[in-house]
Scaffold this active site. Sequence first.
Site, PDB file in Angstrom:
ATOM      1  N   ASP A  48       7.536   7.788   1.142  1.00  0.00           N
ATOM      2  CA  ASP A  48       6.227   8.353   0.785  1.00  0.00           C
ATOM      3  C   ASP A  48       6.171   9.856   1.019  1.00  0.00           C
ATOM      4  OD1 ASP A  48       5.494   5.816   0.125  1.00  0.00           O
ATOM      5  OD2 ASP A  48       3.665   5.774   1.346  1.00  0.00           O
ATOM      6  N   ASN A  89       6.096   4.774  -4.737  1.00  0.00           N
ATOM      7  CA  ASN A  89       5.153   3.686  -4.439  1.00  0.00           C
ATOM      8  C   ASN A  89       4.040   4.157  -3.498  1.00  0.00           C
ATOM      9  OD1 ASN A  89       4.239   1.066  -4.732  1.00  0.00           O
ATOM     10  ND2 ASN A  89       5.519   0.246  -3.073  1.00  0.00           N
ATOM     11  N   GLY A  91       0.592   5.297  -2.528  1.00  0.00           N
ATOM     12  CA  GLY A  91      -0.804   5.305  -2.985  1.00  0.00           C
ATOM     13  C   GLY A  91      -1.534   6.577  -2.635  1.00  0.00           C
ATOM     14  N   ARG A 120      -2.193  -1.448  -8.426  1.00  0.00           N
ATOM     15  CA  ARG A 120      -3.340  -1.023  -7.599  1.00  0.00           C
ATOM     16  C   ARG A 120      -4.377  -0.276  -8.434  1.00  0.00           C
ATOM     17  NH1 ARG A 120      -0.529   1.455  -2.249  1.00  0.00           N
ATOM     18  NH2 ARG A 120      -2.678   1.590  -1.525  1.00  0.00           N
ATOM     19  N   SER A 164     -11.177   2.115  -1.306  1.00  0.00           N
ATOM     20  CA  SER A 164     -10.216   2.974  -0.605  1.00  0.00           C
ATOM     21  C   SER A 164     -10.874   4.293  -0.230  1.00  0.00           C
ATOM     22  CB  SER A 164      -9.023   3.247  -1.523  1.00  0.00           C
ATOM     23  OG  SER A 164      -8.188   4.223  -0.970  1.00  0.00           O
ATOM     24  N   SER A 165     -10.492   4.828   0.927  1.00  0.00           N
ATOM     25  CA  SER A 165     -10.971   6.150   1.337  1.00  0.00           C
ATOM     26  C   SER A 165     -10.193   7.256   0.626  1.00  0.00           C
ATOM     27  CB  SER A 165     -10.789   6.323   2.846  1.00  0.00           C
ATOM     28  OG  SER A 165      -9.403   6.405   3.176  1.00  0.00           O
ATOM     29  N   SER A 192     -11.962   2.250   5.507  1.00  0.00           N
ATOM     30  CA  SER A 192     -10.995   3.131   6.194  1.00  0.00           C
ATOM     31  C   SER A 192     -11.624   4.484   6.519  1.00  0.00           C
ATOM     32  CB  SER A 192      -9.732   3.332   5.344  1.00  0.00           C
ATOM     33  OG  SER A 192      -9.077   2.126   5.116  1.00  0.00           O
ATOM     34  N   ASP A 309      -3.940   0.154   8.873  1.00  0.00           N
ATOM     35  CA  ASP A 309      -2.492   0.005   8.709  1.00  0.00           C
ATOM     36  C   ASP A 309      -1.810  -0.651   9.915  1.00  0.00           C
ATOM     37  OD1 ASP A 309      -2.638   1.066   6.187  1.00  0.00           O
ATOM     38  OD2 ASP A 309      -1.959   3.075   6.750  1.00  0.00           O
ATOM     39  N   ASN A 332     -10.089  -4.727   2.047  1.00  0.00           N
ATOM     40  CA  ASN A 332      -9.300  -3.748   1.285  1.00  0.00           C
ATOM     41  C   ASN A 332      -7.795  -3.863   1.542  1.00  0.00           C
ATOM     42  OD1 ASN A 332      -8.885  -2.084   3.552  1.00  0.00           O
ATOM     43  ND2 ASN A 332      -9.358  -0.206   2.428  1.00  0.00           N
ATOM     44  N   LYS A 336      -3.474  -3.110  -1.368  1.00  0.00           N
ATOM     45  CA  LYS A 336      -2.395  -2.265  -0.850  1.00  0.00           C
ATOM     46  C   LYS A 336      -1.095  -2.556  -1.610  1.00  0.00           C
ATOM     47  CE  LYS A 336      -5.014  -0.755   2.600  1.00  0.00           C
ATOM     48  NZ  LYS A 336      -5.319   0.608   2.929  1.00  0.00           N
ATOM     49  N   GLU A 337       0.063  -2.329  -0.970  1.00  0.00           N
ATOM     50  CA  GLU A 337       1.348  -2.501  -1.645  1.00  0.00           C
ATOM     51  C   GLU A 337       1.493  -3.911  -2.209  1.00  0.00           C
ATOM     52  OE1 GLU A 337       0.609  -0.638   0.724  1.00  0.00           O
ATOM     53  OE2 GLU A 337       2.110   0.882   1.220  1.00  0.00           O
ATOM     54  N   HIS A 383       6.305  -2.482   3.076  1.00  0.00           N
ATOM     55  CA  HIS A 383       6.879  -2.091   4.375  1.00  0.00           C
ATOM     56  C   HIS A 383       6.153  -2.739   5.540  1.00  0.00           C
ATOM     57  CE1 HIS A 383       3.860   1.490   4.527  1.00  0.00           C
ATOM     58  NE2 HIS A 383       3.531   0.697   3.560  1.00  0.00           N
ATOM     59  N   ARG A 384       4.837  -2.875   5.455  1.00  0.00           N
ATOM     60  CA  ARG A 384       4.121  -3.427   6.619  1.00  0.00           C
ATOM     61  C   ARG A 384       4.308  -4.949   6.729  1.00  0.00           C
ATOM     62  NH1 ARG A 384       2.732   1.221   8.584  1.00  0.00           N
ATOM     63  NH2 ARG A 384       1.819   2.750   7.161  1.00  0.00           N
ATOM     64  N   LYS A 410       9.593   2.892   2.930  1.00  0.00           N
ATOM     65  CA  LYS A 410       8.393   3.553   2.389  1.00  0.00           C
ATOM     66  C   LYS A 410       7.746   4.422   3.460  1.00  0.00           C
ATOM     67  CE  LYS A 410       4.138   2.660  -0.206  1.00  0.00           C
ATOM     68  NZ  LYS A 410       3.055   3.268   0.561  1.00  0.00           N
TER      69      LYS A 410
HETATM   70  O1  LIG Z   1      -5.447   8.581   3.295  1.00  0.00           O
HETATM   71  C1  LIG Z   1      -4.391   8.068   3.675  1.00  0.00           C
HETATM   72  O2  LIG Z   1      -3.377   8.753   3.930  1.00  0.00           O
HETATM   73  C2  LIG Z   1      -4.343   6.598   3.821  1.00  0.00           C
HETATM   74  C3  LIG Z   1      -5.492   5.847   3.791  1.00  0.00           C
HETATM   75  C4  LIG Z   1      -5.544   4.391   3.993  1.00  0.00           C
HETATM   76  O3  LIG Z   1      -5.776   3.764   2.737  1.00  0.00           O
HETATM   77  P1  LIG Z   1      -7.215   3.166   2.272  1.00  0.00           P
HETATM   78  O4  LIG Z   1      -8.243   4.218   2.404  1.00  0.00           O
HETATM   79  O5  LIG Z   1      -6.954   2.786   0.837  1.00  0.00           O
HETATM   80  O6  LIG Z   1      -7.488   1.963   3.141  1.00  0.00           O
HETATM   81  C5  LIG Z   1      -4.222   3.879   4.558  1.00  0.00           C
HETATM   82  O7  LIG Z   1      -4.169   2.479   4.445  1.00  0.00           O
HETATM   83  C6  LIG Z   1      -3.042   4.487   3.874  1.00  0.00           C
HETATM   84  O8  LIG Z   1      -1.840   4.021   4.431  1.00  0.00           O
HETATM   85  C7  LIG Z   1      -3.026   5.986   4.026  1.00  0.00           C
HETATM   86  C1  LIG Z   2      -1.257   1.342   2.298  1.00  0.00           C
HETATM   87  C2  LIG Z   2      -0.341   2.210   2.683  1.00  0.00           C
HETATM   88  O1  LIG Z   2      -0.006   3.334   2.009  1.00  0.00           O
HETATM   89  P1  LIG Z   2      -0.516   3.920   0.610  1.00  0.00           P
HETATM   90  O2  LIG Z   2      -1.907   3.455   0.342  1.00  0.00           O
HETATM   91  O3  LIG Z   2      -0.454   5.413   0.791  1.00  0.00           O
HETATM   92  O4  LIG Z   2       0.450   3.447  -0.434  1.00  0.00           O
HETATM   93  C3  LIG Z   2       0.370   2.019   3.975  1.00  0.00           C
HETATM   94  O5  LIG Z   2       1.103   2.947   4.384  1.00  0.00           O
HETATM   95  O6  LIG Z   2       0.263   0.954   4.597  1.00  0.00           O
END
Ligand SMILES: O=C(O)C1=C[C@@H](OP(=O)(O)O)[C@@H](O)[C@H](O)C1
Ligand SMILES: C=C(OP(=O)(O)O)C(=O)O
Length: 430
Positions: A48, A89, A91, A120, A164-165, A192, A309, A332, A336-337, A383-384, A410
């Site tokens: 990432d 990958n 997000g 997603r 998502s935030s 979040s 996370d 939420n 995620k992944e 990964h989680r 990741k």
């Molecule tokens: O802003 C960020 O860096 C992140 C926000 C969170 O996502 P959500 O806001 O979608 O829950 C978290 O789960 C992700 O790993 C990283």
């Molecule tokens: C959800 C995660 O990452 P992202 O949303 O950035 O893909 C994570 O790191 O668990």
Amino acid sequence: MDVIVRPTPSLQGEIGALSSKNYTTRYLLTAALAEGQSTIYYPAHSEDSDAMRRCITDLGAVLEEDDEKIVITGFGSHPQAVKELNVGNAGAVLRFLMGIASLCPDVTFVNTYPDSLGKRPHDDLIDALGQLGVKVDHREGKLPIRIQGGQAKGGKIQVSGSVSSQYLSALLFLTPLLEEDSEIEVLHDLKSKVVIGQTLEVLQEAGIIIHASDDYMSFRVPGQQSYQPRTYTVQGDYPGSAAVLAAAAVTNSDVTIHRLKEQSKQGERAIVDVLRMMEVPLTHENDTVVVKGNGRLKAIEFDGDAATDAVLAMVAAAVFAEGTSRFYNVENLRYKECDRITDYLNELSKAGARVEERQAEIIVHGRPEGVEGGVEINAHFDHRVIMALTVVGLRAQKPLVIKDAHHVAKSYPQYFDHLTTLGASVEWVK
Ligand SMILES: O=C(O)C1=C[C@@H](OP(=O)(O)O)[C@@H](O)[C@H](O)C1
Ligand SMILES: C=C(OP(=O)(O)O)C(=O)O
């Protein structure tokens, strides 16, 4: 690549926490958005964070890196025109850069993980960018996404925070660079929410002024600001460390992790309090967590949205607790992944855990006697999931084979090396 996780009764030793993923992605971005040279000490190295390195380079930043630091000459508010960006990958990297792409004439975010990030949703951010006059072409809110920007001026923006935030963070990175002031109103809930605290902290360090309401549901952002070049230091990562701490909690252990700030804004530092509530013997002083696990844990109830996370690692610990645990307010996790409720609980059940799902909850009927194991786990590109199932495998009766465990890279490429250092019996196989 697959990993075999064999039953391991005890873990011992010391490691330094990996560097924070969330702070690294943010500092790389604010350094790129500054004119002049910024330095980031101890940036994370993972797929990432590499995705952010690659994309800001494509947008015109110049990066020079050694073992300790990265020096970045930013492009300020004028990214160079680029046709395509590949975020892998990641997000958060995608969403933050969708905001910044509004400053570019025509960029397409390609879809290289159709079975993970490609599934997603990004509709709420696409809608918010539309309110700024940015033209976005997409496939029902998903990748590939083409952004034709250049015309955003600022103004009133409404964005939903119920999925998502990261959509709100994207707007907070973009709007200070626009010609006019902006007012951002968050609609519905803000999931979040604690992560927004990390975004605001980094923006402030970069010299950006944002007026935020106490509940983070409305923001006033003066326009025509510039990001300042700075020297940043990345703190240790709680979400990744949460899995190692959970592993220590379910075994007989004496495990030390350094570089975990007590005053961190990472919500996932709640792993320490959660394990304490589960009656795991531990201390947290001088940025160092020491777990002296005896394998005995008590069930808990926890609002998972405060530590998004780390929830999967907490659930893995709860698999061996006495009693029934409940992790609520976690809907939420489905976006995620993978679907971190249905997909994760399927894999846990295969391993022998007793778990139940609700739309926004995970319920775990603990099995202090251990689980059977002896099955193959599908990593679901997550990964989680990989890290959490490893925790379960350490205390299973028979080995777990985690398929495609290389996706751990990741966020935490050295996860299995760290566990091996602590004495875990884990082995890579082709
Ligand atoms: O802003 C960020 O860096 C992140 C926000 C969170 O996502 P959500 O806001 O979608 O829950 C978290 O789960 C992700 O790993 C990283
Ligand atoms: C959800 C995660 O990452 P992202 O949303 O950035 O893909 C994570 O790191 O668990």
